[in-house]
Motif scaffolding. Structure first.
Motif, short mmCIF file in Angstrom:
data_model
loop_
_atom_site.label_atom_id
_atom_site.label_comp_id
_atom_site.label_asym_id
_atom_site.label_seq_id
_atom_site.Cartn_x
_atom_site.Cartn_y
_atom_site.Cartn_z
N LYS A 90 0.50 -1.27 0.12
CA LYS A 90 0.01 -0.01 0.02
C LYS A 90 0.91 1.34 0.06
CE LYS A 90 -3.73 2.13 2.69
NZ LYS A 90 -4.75 1.87 3.73
N SER A 91 1.96 1.31 0.90
CA SER A 91 2.75 2.71 0.87
C SER A 91 3.46 2.75 -0.51
CB SER A 91 3.86 2.36 2.00
OG SER A 91 3.10 2.54 3.19
N ALA A 92 4.12 1.44 -0.99
CA ALA A 92 4.86 1.67 -2.32
C ALA A 92 3.99 2.06 -3.44
CB ALA A 92 5.30 0.30 -2.63
N ALA A 93 2.61 1.79 -3.26
CA ALA A 93 1.87 2.19 -4.46
C ALA A 93 1.45 3.69 -4.20
CB ALA A 93 0.16 1.22 -4.29
N ILE A 95 3.61 6.04 -2.95
CA ILE A 95 4.71 6.47 -3.46
C ILE A 95 4.60 6.64 -5.06
CG2 ILE A 95 7.05 6.30 -4.09
CD1 ILE A 95 7.17 4.91 -1.02
N LEU A 96 4.04 5.60 -5.61
CA LEU A 96 3.96 5.79 -7.35
C LEU A 96 2.90 6.63 -7.80
CD1 LEU A 96 4.59 1.91 -7.96
CD2 LEU A 96 6.24 3.69 -8.26
N ARG A 97 1.91 6.87 -6.88
CA ARG A 97 0.77 7.83 -7.29
C ARG A 97 1.02 9.24 -6.93
NH1 ARG A 97 -2.19 3.64 -4.35
NH2 ARG A 97 -2.43 5.30 -2.79
N GLN A 98 2.23 9.60 -6.37
CA GLN A 98 2.50 11.01 -6.16
C GLN A 98 2.89 11.68 -7.62
OE1 GLN A 98 3.01 12.55 -3.12
NE2 GLN A 98 2.27 10.44 -2.50
N PRO A 99 2.11 12.90 -7.52
CA PRO A 99 2.24 13.73 -8.75
C PRO A 99 3.65 14.27 -8.98
CG PRO A 99 1.20 14.99 -6.90
CD PRO A 99 1.20 13.45 -6.60
#
Length: 100
Positions: A90-93, A95-99
């Motif tokens: 969940k945390s890694a996802a 991070i990837l969603r950050q604009p």
């Protein structure tokens, strides 16, 4: 009150009332660093084919270990417990969603 007793099964300064058997697999790139340090009194190391290592810990809380695993990026993979596997995913996802 004994601070030493309270923190005995914690990974850092956060302690909890749980009992978690944590298993993390590290690839060969990170394995030497994992081998050379005592991370926790409960730790057990198992050598893996290809130069990797598996770290086993018994912890009372997962709060700090989640952040620690994330700091290894793709060099670490949580195998147990399920709660930690999901929290890291969940945390890694996130991070990837950050604009950009």
């Amino acid at each position: 009150f004994s601070l030493e007793k309270r923190l005995r099964d914690s990974f850092g300064v956060h302690s909890g009332d749980g009992e978690y058997k944590v298993v993390i697999r590290f690839n060969a790139r990170a394995a030497d660093y994992i081998r050379e340090k005592k991370w926790h009194p409960s730790q057990e190391l198992r050598e893996l084919k290809g130069g990797g290592v598996e770290l086993k810990l018994k912890l009372s809380s997962l709060a700090e270990i989640e952040r620690w695993v994330l700091s290894w990026g793709g060099d670490a993979k949580v195998l147990k417990p399920r709660e930690l596997v999901e929290a890291v995913r969940k945390s890694a996802a996130a991070i990837l969603r950050q604009p950009d």
